[in-house]
Design an enzyme around this catalytic site. Sequence first.
Site, PDB file in Angstrom:
ATOM      1  N   THR A 192       0.828  -1.209   0.000  1.00 19.11           N
ATOM      2  CA  THR A 192       0.000   0.000   0.000  1.00 19.11           C
ATOM      3  C   THR A 192       0.862   1.260   0.000  1.00 19.11           C
ATOM      4  O   THR A 192       2.037   1.229   0.341  1.00 19.11           O
ATOM      5  CB  THR A 192      -0.936   0.025   1.228  1.00 19.11           C
ATOM      6  OG1 THR A 192      -0.147   0.090   2.421  1.00 19.11           O
ATOM      7  CG2 THR A 192      -1.834  -1.187   1.258  1.00 19.11           C
ATOM      8  N   ASP A 193       0.222   2.350  -0.384  1.00 18.48           N
ATOM      9  CA  ASP A 193       0.904   3.648  -0.340  1.00 18.48           C
ATOM     10  C   ASP A 193       0.611   4.321   0.999  1.00 18.48           C
ATOM     11  O   ASP A 193       0.007   3.727   1.898  1.00 18.48           O
ATOM     12  CB  ASP A 193       0.495   4.508  -1.536  1.00 18.48           C
ATOM     13  CG  ASP A 193      -0.998   4.817  -1.591  1.00 18.48           C
ATOM     14  OD1 ASP A 193      -1.688   4.705  -0.550  1.00 18.48           O
ATOM     15  OD2 ASP A 193      -1.472   5.187  -2.680  1.00 18.48           O
ATOM     16  N   GLN A 194       0.998   5.562   1.133  1.00 22.27           N
ATOM     17  CA  GLN A 194       0.833   6.282   2.390  1.00 22.27           C
ATOM     18  C   GLN A 194      -0.635   6.464   2.784  1.00 22.27           C
ATOM     19  O   GLN A 194      -0.955   6.654   3.939  1.00 22.27           O
ATOM     20  CB  GLN A 194       1.522   7.643   2.283  1.00 22.27           C
ATOM     21  CG  GLN A 194       1.792   8.288   3.611  1.00 22.27           C
ATOM     22  CD  GLN A 194       2.706   9.495   3.466  1.00 22.27           C
ATOM     23  OE1 GLN A 194       2.945   9.981   2.374  1.00 22.27           O
ATOM     24  NE2 GLN A 194       3.225   9.965   4.583  1.00 22.27           N
ATOM     25  N   VAL A 240      -3.851   2.670   0.354  1.00 20.93           N
ATOM     26  CA  VAL A 240      -4.416   2.147  -0.894  1.00 20.93           C
ATOM     27  C   VAL A 240      -3.359   1.288  -1.592  1.00 20.93           C
ATOM     28  O   VAL A 240      -2.176   1.630  -1.603  1.00 20.93           O
ATOM     29  CB  VAL A 240      -4.849   3.311  -1.818  1.00 20.93           C
ATOM     30  CG1 VAL A 240      -5.297   2.817  -3.181  1.00 20.93           C
ATOM     31  CG2 VAL A 240      -5.950   4.129  -1.153  1.00 20.93           C
TER      32      VAL A 240
END
Length: 132
Positions: free
Chosen positions: A15-17, A20
């Site tokens: 996931t990103d920050q 997501v």
Amino acid sequence: MKNSSTKTRIRYSETDQMGVVYHGNYAQFFELGRTEWLRTLGVTYKDMEINGIMLPVISINFKFIKSAFYDDVLTIKTFLKKKPMVKIEFEYEIVNQNNELICTGSSILAFMNSKTMKPTRCPDYLLTGLGY
């Protein structure tokens, strides 16, 4: 069997920050779907490579519909598009644990002879496993 279904749980590192799933991970999800699809036929990428066949991706497409998040359980549905010849074509659907469509896409891979690095026909053992 021309279709398969594989589950995976989203890890934090995917996931990103914002929590997501990073879009670049979807290529790996499609690969997971393909390798498990092959496994249902009793074939592995490793077996194919030992037998002198490589399967490079020559085209891949994604359509992102909804975000997936950390700890979601995704189901990767993999469909063989048509009888493989020198190329093998797949379509994919990825749904979450609520059966919501997350992503669709397709990929085309080419059968390559690992010694000559030239295209070759789909191996007979794969065609037999597919009922052709």
